[in-house]
Design an enzyme around this catalytic site. Structure first.
Site, PDB file in Angstrom:
ATOM      1  N   SER A 255       0.863  -1.195   0.000  1.00  0.00           N
ATOM      2  CA  SER A 255       0.000   0.000   0.000  1.00  0.00           C
ATOM      3  C   SER A 255       0.887   1.228   0.000  1.00  0.00           C
ATOM      4  CB  SER A 255      -0.888   0.018   1.247  1.00  0.00           C
ATOM      5  OG  SER A 255      -0.149   0.486   2.359  1.00  0.00           O
ATOM      6  N   ASP A 256       0.325   2.390  -0.266  1.00  0.00           N
ATOM      7  CA  ASP A 256       1.114   3.590  -0.013  1.00  0.00           C
ATOM      8  C   ASP A 256       0.987   3.913   1.474  1.00  0.00           C
ATOM      9  OD1 ASP A 256       2.798   5.697  -0.298  1.00  0.00           O
ATOM     10  OD2 ASP A 256       1.743   6.647  -1.950  1.00  0.00           O
ATOM     11  N   TRP A 257       1.785   4.850   1.890  1.00  0.00           N
ATOM     12  CA  TRP A 257       1.915   5.136   3.320  1.00  0.00           C
ATOM     13  C   TRP A 257       0.534   5.449   3.940  1.00  0.00           C
ATOM     14  CZ3 TRP A 257       6.744   6.465   6.048  1.00  0.00           C
ATOM     15  CH2 TRP A 257       6.533   6.886   7.356  1.00  0.00           C
ATOM     16  N   GLY A 258       0.068   4.513   4.736  1.00  0.00           N
ATOM     17  CA  GLY A 258      -1.189   4.743   5.447  1.00  0.00           C
ATOM     18  C   GLY A 258      -2.425   4.654   4.576  1.00  0.00           C
TER      19      GLY A 258
END
Ligand code: BGC
Length: 729
Positions: free
Chosen positions: A269-272
């Site tokens: 995933s991307d950050w968060g």
């Protein structure tokens, strides 16, 4: 103990992965799908989830980002080896344009159109990063970007799908070298899947709404190219796409990526971004977010903690099948096996190699090479450039002359604080002219405020000189992630400084440092010479001096259109014709045009000058009527009719005149970078087959259609020679 079992047996990697999986508890599996940022320090702060080191020991972490250096990575890997399963950690980091040796921004490198050089830059970055214990780079960013307000335009290859796909391939191959498993290879991660670059209004993290046809035709091909080149991982993205966040998007991750494209690596995933689906209004809470992301095919959760906190319950509640977890974990373990980490978790922890790659002279020299190739000459009236080294007095004016860190640009935080190794413009020009010329300096103004109290000194210095080099632009923290801007004019009073210096009547050369296309119409229309220098990395000053003094003849071509003003955005070369196309820039009468602005960009895609001049012959075609199996050979003779040896990027564009859906007015389909000596001519030939004519129709069928095609070849997207053919089915 357990580890020995699965490492010694003579099995394929898939069999080994299966045998490991069988031994794992559900919690351990979910641990592999969890990635944290590395604010680790034995004596450091306890995070909100408790001690991360204990979590590694408990098998609750599969990967860590932002931990660098052999010593540091070794310490954490040793902790992982204390876990029950002894599964090694993956260390990831954003190695975007160099690790220790910083290269030009990816967008600047794209301006070189030099695939071997771009690949080599990635190769060196991988060699340096892997020597510092890193296994995985979150690069290349392959997002097509037609909106320079978007700050991350600096990170990709620009507006074009074909060029972007070729560069994606070069970068993935560069990062992964001769294959995962070599200690100088890092896993590539093509990002951000998908369409992140099309954020509404160019505002970072914003929504994206586009037809599936456009998505498939324009935005996805660079990802497909990255997958075909063997990219080990894909990162999904922050944006929603047509109402579904990319992180929870089954169509993107399951149907296209893992389905149609048969991608065998894993998706991070991307950050968060898993947790952010709550803000999107797509998930009620982290429990639901984890369910949606895992089911949609996001294999690893970067930093949102949604997986580690919720997946076990989701499996027990029957909301996520165990098979979904197993599939994700298998993908992750497979990469760890391929990287050789099960055999030796410390194989990237070699102090001697780390030392040898630190300040490596060959790498630094290459940084200068690719920096020169990235520079774009926008204007050069009366051949003001190149300069003679024998100029008596050269004034260097502007806030970038002595700028240090700004030369590196955004995403260069792996560079330590020893700025002494960065070659400033001032230093580069001094190195070049030695005692042959007298260098004068005035800063003139700051990058982005309204103070003009340095103007007088700048004028005084200009008056004492024979030539003025003015170095202006945007600061390196003005373009990058979360750096969207609505005003792309030269910041502060820099253009006023240029006007003021111009009044001295001295010849002026303007250098523009930026991570995106800027707007500088007065300068473009009034200053005789303009050089776009982007942010060029550790060797910036030397590379610029090489170009200014003619030791290198610039050959860069813009990988993105430059707007005349922000109101023209998005402006890109491969648009549709519309039902009421303007005949030319002056035609505004009930046609698709602005009444107060020309349609054409200030500088078009593919544009860039040389110190020499290239003439193009008419196009010659081997056939004008073709059948499906035929190959079209289109050629031009390019002649260097100027006074210097030089390189030219010869570009091939094609237009499908009539389609079952409308087709762009031209599309790049090939390019060749050639070197011609002064006075030399060469025939440049392109071979085109029906594969080059394919597009997605309304039903998303990818095929070509018979009919008439225009073939265009030239040195930029506007200035082309034309021919026509008919292709029958
Ligand atoms: C960016 C990614 C990056 C990640 C890790 C995110 O904010 O969007 O491109 O790889 O952070 O640093």
């Amino acid at each position: 103990m357990v580890q020995v079992l699965f490492c010694t047996a003579q099995k394929t990697i898939d069999q080994k992965v299966d045998s490991v999986l069988k031994l794992m508890t559900l919690d351990e599996k979910i641990g592999q799908m969890n990635q944290y940022n590395g604010d680790f320090d034995a004596t450091g702060p306890i995070t909100q989830d408790g001690d991360k080191q204990n979590q590694i020991r408990a098998g609750k972490l599969g990967s860590v980002l932002n931990v660098t250096g052999v010593a540091h990575t070794r310490t954490l890997q040793e902790i992982a080896m204390q876990s029950r399963m002894k599964i090694p950690l993956l260390f990831g980091q954003d190695i975007i344009h160099g690790y220790r040796t910083i290269f030009p921004l990816p967008l600047a490198e794209a301006a070189s159109w030099d695939l071997p050089a771009i690949g080599k830059s990635a190769r060196i970055a991988a060699t340096e990063a892997s020597a510092a214990g890193i296994h995985w780079t979150f690069a290349p960013m392959v997002d097509i970007a037609r909106d320079p307000r978007w700050g991350r335009v600096m990170e990709g290859a620009g507006e074009d799908t074909y060029l972007g796909s070729r560069i994606a391939t070069a970068r993935v191959k560069g990062f992964q070298g001769s294959g995962l498993g070599n200690t100088d290879a890092v896993m590539a991660c093509a990002k951000h899947f998908a369409a992140y670059g099309a954020a509404v209004g160019g505002r970072d993290y914003n929504s994206v709404d586009m037809s599936l046809r456009q998505l498939n035709e324009v935005y996805l091909p660079p990802f497909k190219a990255a997958v075909d080149a063997g990219a080990a991982t894909i990162m999904n993205s922050f944006n929603d796409l047509n109402g579904t966040p990319a992180t929870g998007n089954k169509y993107l991750q399951r149907d296209i990526l893992k389905g149609q494209w048969k991608f065998k690596g894993f998706v991070v995933s991307d950050w968060g971004s898993v947790g952010e689906m709550i803000n999107h209004g797509y998930a009620k809470d982290n429990y639901e977010a984890a369910m949606l992301a895992a089911n949609a095919g996001s294999d690893m959760d970067m930093e949102s903690r949604s997986y580690i906190r919720n997946l076990a319950k989701l499996v027990n509640d029957g909301k996520v099948e165990l098979s979904v977890i197993d599939e994700a974990v298998k993908r992750i373990l497979k990469k760890k096996f391929e990287m050789g980490l099960f055999k030796d978790p410390y194989r990237f922890c070699d102090e001697a190699r780390e030392k040898q790659q630190w300040d490596n002279t060959d790498n630094i020299n290459f940084s200068r090479e690719i920096a020169k190739k990235s520079i774009v000459l926008l204007k050069n009236e009366k051949q003001l450039l190149p300069l003679s080294r024998q100029q008596k007095n050269i004034a260097l004016v502007g806030p970038f002359v002595k700028a240090v860190r700004d030369n590196l640009g955004f995403w260069s935080y792996t560079w330590p604080d020893d700025t002494a190794r960065i070659v400033t413009l001032w230093q580069g020009i001094q190195n070049k002219v030695g005692s042959n010329a007298n260098l004068l300096y005035a800063k003139g103004c700051n990058i982005n405020d309204s103070l003009k109290n340095g103007f007088d000194e700048a004028v005084a210095v200009a008056k004492q000189s024979d030539i003025v080099i003015l170095s202006v632009g945007e600061a390196s923290n003005m373009t990058g992630e979360a750096k969207s801007r609505s005003n792309l004019h030269l910041p502060g009073v820099q253009e006023e400084l240029i006007k003021t210096i111009a009044q001295t009547g001295k010849p002026i050369i303007v250098l523009i440092s930026a991570g995106r296309p800027l707007v500088f119409n007065w300068t473009a229309d009034n200053v005789p010479a303009i050089v776009y220098t982007w942010w060029l990395g550790t060797q910036a000053g030397n590379a610029i001096a090489d170009v200014l003094f003619g030791d290198y003849n610039p050959a860069g071509k813009l990988p993105i259109s430059f707007p005349r003003t922000e109101g023209q955005i998005p402006v890109y070369y491969n648009h549709y014709n519309t039902g009421r196309p303007a005949k030319n820039d002056k035609d505004v009468n009930y046609v698709s045009a602005y009444t107060d602005l020309l349609n054409s960009p200030k500088y078009c895609f593919g544009y860039g000058l040389s110190y020499t001049k290239f003439d193009y012959s008419a196009i010659s075609l081997n056939k004008t009527t073709l059948n499906a199996a035929d190959k079209l050979e289109a050629s031009v003779t390019v002649s260097n009719t100027g006074d210097y040896d030089g390189e030219e990027v010869v570009q091939l564009y094609v237009r499908d005149m009539v389609g079952s859906v409308v087709r762009p007015i031209k599309e790049l389909k090939g390019f060749q970078k050639i070197w011609l000596k002064k006075g030399e001519s060469r025939e440049v030939k392109f071979t085109i087959t029906v594969n080059d004519l394919k597009f997605f129709d309304d039903a998303l069928k990818y095929d070509w259609e018979a009919g008439e095609f225009e073939i265009m070849i030239g040195g930029n997207s506007q200035d082309v020679k034309r021919g026509k053919v008919v292709w029958n089915k």
